[in-house]
Scaffold this active site. Structure first.
Site, PDB file in Angstrom:
ATOM      1  N   THR A 124      -5.919   2.328  -5.138  1.00  0.00           N
ATOM      2  CA  THR A 124      -5.619   0.616  -5.080  1.00  0.00           C
ATOM      3  C   THR A 124      -6.449  -0.262  -6.072  1.00  0.00           C
ATOM      4  O   THR A 124      -6.087  -1.051  -6.699  1.00  0.00           O
ATOM      5  CB  THR A 124      -6.166   0.123  -3.755  1.00  0.00           C
ATOM      6  OG1 THR A 124      -5.376   0.893  -2.776  1.00  0.00           O
ATOM      7  CG2 THR A 124      -6.336  -1.236  -3.571  1.00  0.00           C
ATOM      8  N   HIS A 161      -1.185   3.477   5.030  1.00  0.00           N
ATOM      9  CA  HIS A 161      -2.255   4.305   4.028  1.00  0.00           C
ATOM     10  C   HIS A 161      -2.357   5.590   4.844  1.00  0.00           C
ATOM     11  O   HIS A 161      -2.446   5.548   6.000  1.00  0.00           O
ATOM     12  CB  HIS A 161      -3.602   3.390   3.999  1.00  0.00           C
ATOM     13  CG  HIS A 161      -4.367   3.735   3.055  1.00  0.00           C
ATOM     14  ND1 HIS A 161      -5.145   4.996   3.446  1.00  0.00           N
ATOM     15  CD2 HIS A 161      -4.922   3.176   2.084  1.00  0.00           C
ATOM     16  CE1 HIS A 161      -6.079   5.443   2.302  1.00  0.00           C
ATOM     17  NE2 HIS A 161      -5.848   4.344   1.299  1.00  0.00           N
ATOM     18  N   GLU A 193       0.782  -1.176   0.006  1.00  0.00           N
ATOM     19  CA  GLU A 193      -0.026   0.103  -0.041  1.00  0.00           C
ATOM     20  C   GLU A 193       1.073   1.260   0.174  1.00  0.00           C
ATOM     21  O   GLU A 193       1.765   1.210   0.792  1.00  0.00           O
ATOM     22  CB  GLU A 193      -1.051  -0.070   1.286  1.00  0.00           C
ATOM     23  CG  GLU A 193      -1.652   1.026   1.395  1.00  0.00           C
ATOM     24  CD  GLU A 193      -2.627   1.281   0.336  1.00  0.00           C
ATOM     25  OE1 GLU A 193      -3.411   0.429  -0.143  1.00  0.00           O
ATOM     26  OE2 GLU A 193      -2.973   2.560   0.019  1.00  0.00           O
ATOM     27  N   ASP A 198       1.232   0.030  -5.228  1.00  0.00           N
ATOM     28  CA  ASP A 198       0.225   0.350  -5.700  1.00  0.00           C
ATOM     29  C   ASP A 198      -0.351   1.788  -6.513  1.00  0.00           C
ATOM     30  O   ASP A 198      -0.400   1.787  -7.555  1.00  0.00           O
ATOM     31  CB  ASP A 198      -1.125   0.055  -4.937  1.00  0.00           C
ATOM     32  CG  ASP A 198      -1.376   0.572  -3.709  1.00  0.00           C
ATOM     33  OD1 ASP A 198      -0.464   1.622  -3.314  1.00  0.00           O
ATOM     34  OD2 ASP A 198      -2.495   0.658  -3.283  1.00  0.00           O
ATOM     35  N   HIS A 199       0.325   2.604  -5.523  1.00  0.00           N
ATOM     36  CA  HIS A 199       0.098   4.097  -6.074  1.00  0.00           C
ATOM     37  C   HIS A 199       1.033   4.917  -5.176  1.00  0.00           C
ATOM     38  O   HIS A 199       1.598   4.346  -3.938  1.00  0.00           O
ATOM     39  CB  HIS A 199      -1.120   4.507  -6.160  1.00  0.00           C
ATOM     40  CG  HIS A 199      -1.902   4.245  -4.781  1.00  0.00           C
ATOM     41  ND1 HIS A 199      -1.925   4.898  -3.649  1.00  0.00           N
ATOM     42  CD2 HIS A 199      -3.018   3.439  -4.601  1.00  0.00           C
ATOM     43  CE1 HIS A 199      -2.645   4.283  -2.759  1.00  0.00           C
ATOM     44  NE2 HIS A 199      -3.230   3.457  -3.233  1.00  0.00           N
TER      45      HIS A 199
HETATM   46  C1  GP9 Z   1      -9.273  -0.283   1.184  1.00  0.00           C
HETATM   47  C2  GP9 Z   1      -7.834  -0.300   0.588  1.00  0.00           C
HETATM   48  C3  GP9 Z   1      -7.426   1.244   0.230  1.00  0.00           C
HETATM   49  O1  GP9 Z   1      -9.936  -1.631   1.042  1.00  0.00           O
HETATM   50  O2  GP9 Z   1      -7.545  -1.215  -0.543  1.00  0.00           O
HETATM   51  O3  GP9 Z   1      -7.567   1.648  -0.991  1.00  0.00           O
HETATM   52  P1  GP9 Z   1      -7.055   3.086  -1.469  1.00  0.00           P
HETATM   53  O4  GP9 Z   1      -7.626   4.026  -0.724  1.00  0.00           O
HETATM   54  O5  GP9 Z   1      -5.495   2.887  -1.293  1.00  0.00           O
HETATM   55  O6  GP9 Z   1      -7.447   3.105  -3.027  1.00  0.00           O
HETATM   56 MN    MN Z   2      -3.915   1.707  -2.043  1.00  0.00          MN
END
Ligand code: GP9
Ligand code: MN
Length: 678
Positions: free
Chosen positions: A298, A414, A253, A473-474
């Site tokens: 994500t 996150h 993440e 992911d980002h």
């Molecule tokens: C939520 C998680 C976060 O289930 O995968 O998503 P994001 O905010 O990073 O898109």
């Molecule tokens: Mn994410």
């Protein structure tokens, strides 16, 4: 006060000026719109006025006192829309679109983030609403007369429309094809304003719905031709080396590549991940790998990695295209080589509409929060902490039929990077920007969680012989943190440097193949799927993919970003400005090569959009014998077959308590649970 406003028109004018000026001030304070010249600044100043006139003008169609009530109400809704955008922008660096609003299932988990995003001075953004209400309530006398003549609203609205036309013409002069291309919503707000953007967005969505209805099987041909042209044949030495091996995919993440080998207070932030990169006997690390996500974050990363398609320019395809037909990696692995696929994630199953779209991807099992012990001390921010997440996932992973394709989506690292004191093993950074400072602490926590997971995999005998890959992911630190980032890197942050920070890790361990160290090839998330296909020995040629195998000699090194920018080894396009990527210098006049790359990127993004908007894969059969995925064959219920031991124990405990059971009763309960599992 009574004398201050003596007519309806005065009330209207005050309301209009208040919302106009407030919007303008908020543009300047809250949004990062990249104003480059005087014309753009002028447009920014006048653009709230046209929508204000049009919307507020509508109120005059009412009678008597209601006119004032409607003016106030419209003023209120415009303020609310603007403020919602302010809060949304603080984290996402983006504006709210209708598809984002339909992601309501996401809102429940957002609590912490939102509190972090609201500022004390926001109260000033609502003062005019209160003031206007006061004016309205204390000015009864001005509303007495009958209905205003029709020509009043007609004139106001016409004036608004004229102003809007003037605005659009000036915008087109400064930025041709503004509304046609629209890969970047910042542009639309900059030129046409936040309110017109919402209208534009609504029209856009209507268009999307019709596009699916109008699409037909011919539309897939152009996409298919493009994908065939781009196809890069596999590297013969690696083709099929991992056939039938278990695949473990780890989603990091919000993890920027700059964390790797980064030192804070003289300490490595992610010593474990660093060791994988640095030791180089097992792992191969791509240092110029970029995320390609947009608003879907994500969800976009998951979509891109498993489908080699781009996310949508607006909203999240997971949500708006959750019912589309896909030919995703899990389904292909299953049909070609009998893989069982599973996703593990410590959040609710509705988030990002996963429970719907995973069925279209052919994902056999989805283990979400209901499978984990979500008691208070195990949870932070959006959901389960990464350490218990990996721990509790182990027994399930061990019980999956092999070969499996197992995807672990981490969560603790996150925004806003909350961490419990006992979990923080590195001091925060000291920029004074809270989320940036904590960013390093949650990254360390994730690093430790991963180390524990790898130890457990080794103990379970699932490490050595598995194909394991890790990807970021980002971004985790948005553009709104340039000040703190400048401090962290000791150099003034700008758009070009920030684009370079969009690197996320991609690292892979291929069983039986020695690590290749650090590879500098430019690549992006669309390249993941063709790479994995080739490693397990499935030729990617049959499928509609926009990426190319990372290990292929013909790998295409143009990394397209969702807003139409791109990155290659030689060039970069950032916010519409071209750069020489080797020197970082601006290129004023793009050469032919650059223009070709630019055209390729635009074409590719458009074709990918066509696939999603027209749901075109429903018209495509990759090879004879391919069976379209049937979502009704997949169930993600709390009662499905694979349930972690910890959860079974908990059920037993509950039952035990209720019945004050003795030994024989416990035996009965065990049988009960076993029956449920069957
Ligand atoms: C939520 C998680 C976060 O289930 O995968 O998503 P994001 O905010 O990073 O898109
Ligand atoms: Mn994410």
């Amino acid at each position: 006060m009574r004398r201050f406003i003596s007519s309806k028109m005065q009330f209207f004018a005050i309301a209009a000026i208040l919302i106009w000026l407030k919007t303008y001030v908020i543009y300047l304070i809250e949004f990062n719109l990249g104003i480059q010249n005087l014309l753009q600044h002028f447009l920014l100043f006048i653009n709230p006025l046209s929508s204000t006139l049009i919307f507020l003008g509508i109120a005059f169609f009412a009678r008597g006192r209601r006119v004032g009530g409607y003016i106030w109400l419209i003023h209120f809704f415009m303020s609310l829309l603007l403020y919602s955008n302010v809060v949304f922008y603080r984290f996402n660096n983006d504006f709210i679109t209708l598809p984002v609003l339909t992601q309501t299932s996401n809102f429940a988990s957002l609590g912490n983030s939102i509190i972090d995003l609201i500022k004390w001075y926001d109260i000033f953004y609502m003062l005019d609403v209160v003031f206007l209400l006061f004016l309205f309530l204390t000015s009864k006398q001005i509303w007495k007369h009958e209905r205003v003549k029709m020509r009043v609203p007609a004139t106001i609205i016409t004036l608004g429309l004229l102003l809007l036309t003037f605005n659009v013409i000036l915008a087109e002069i400064d930025r041709p094809q503004l509304l046609k291309r629209t890969f970047d919503r910042n542009y639309i707000v900059k030129y046409l304003g936040a309110y017109n953007f919402t209208i534009y967005d609504a029209i856009q969505n209507l268009k999307t719905t019709t596009e699916r209805v109008l699409a037909d099987s011919d539309d897939i041909t152009e996409v298919r031709n493009y994908s065939m042209l781009k196809y890069a044949p596999p590297n013969e030495e690696l083709f099929g080396v991992a056939a039938g091996k278990n695949i473990i995919k780890i989603h990091l993440e919000s993890f920027h590549s700059f964390l790797i080998n980064f030192e804070l207070h003289g300490e490595e932030v992610t010593p474990f991940i660093n060791s994988l990169v640095n030791e180089q006997n097992e792992w191969t690390y791509f240092e110029n790998f970029f995320h390609q996500t947009e608003q879907g974050k994500t969800a976009d990363a998951e979509l891109i990695a498993d489908n080699s398609l781009y996310g949508l320019p607006q909203g999240s395809a997971f949500v708006t295209k959750g019912k589309n037909t896909y030919q995703a990696l899990p389904a292909i692995l299953k049909q070609k080589q009998g893989y069982t696929s599973a996703v593990f994630h410590g959040d609710g199953k509705l988030f990002w509409n996963r429970d719907e779209i995973y069925k279209q991807f052919g994902i056999d099992y989805f283990f979400y929060d209901a499978y984990y012990d979500m008691s208070e001390e195990q949870v932070i921010g959006y959901g389960l902490k990464d350490k218990p997440f990996f721990k509790e996932s182990m027994p399930i992973l061990e019980s999956l039929p092999q070969p499996f394709y197992a995807h672990f989506i981490t969560l603790t690292h996150h925004h806003p990077y909350l961490i419990d004191e006992e979990d923080a093993t590195i001091a925060p950074a000291e920029t004074g920007d809270g989320s940036v400072d904590r960013y390093f602490q949650t990254a360390r926590y994730l690093d430790e969680a991963l180390e524990m997971f790898f130890e457990d995999l080794k103990k379970a005998g699932l490490y050595e012989d598995s194909l394991i890959f890790i990807y970021g992911d980002h971004y985790g630190i948005s553009k709104n943190h340039y000040r703190a980032l400048s401090e962290i890197f000791g150099t003034e942050m700008d758009h070009y440097k920030y684009a370079n920070l969009q690197r996320v890790p991609f690292m892979i361990k291929i069983p039986g193949v020695e690590g290749m160290g650090t590879i500098s090839e430019y690549a992006g998330q669309v390249d993941i799927m063709p790479t994995i296909l080739h490693l397990v020995g499935i030729d990617s040629r049959d499928f509609i993919l926009f990426g190319t195998d990372l290990f292929s000699e013909k790998h295409n090194d143009v990394v397209a970003f969702r807003n139409g920018d791109f990155m290659t080894e030689k060039y970069a396009k950032v916010k519409d400005v071209y750069y020489d990527n080797r020197t970082g210098e601006v290129i004023e006049e793009p050469n032919e090569e650059l223009e070709e790359i630019n055209a390729q990127v635009m074409r590719e993004l458009n074709l990918s959009d066509n696939v999603l908007q027209g749901d075109l894969l429903r018209f495509y059969t990759p090879y004879e014998g391919w069976e379209p995925v049937d979502p009704s064959e997949y169930f993600y219920d709390d009662n499905q077959l694979y349930i972690p031991q910890s959860l079974i124990d908990k059920w037993l405990d509950y039952k035990q308590e209720d019945a004050e059971a003795d030994e024989t009763e416990r035996e009965e309960n065990v049988q009960d649970v076993n029956r449920m599992l069957k």
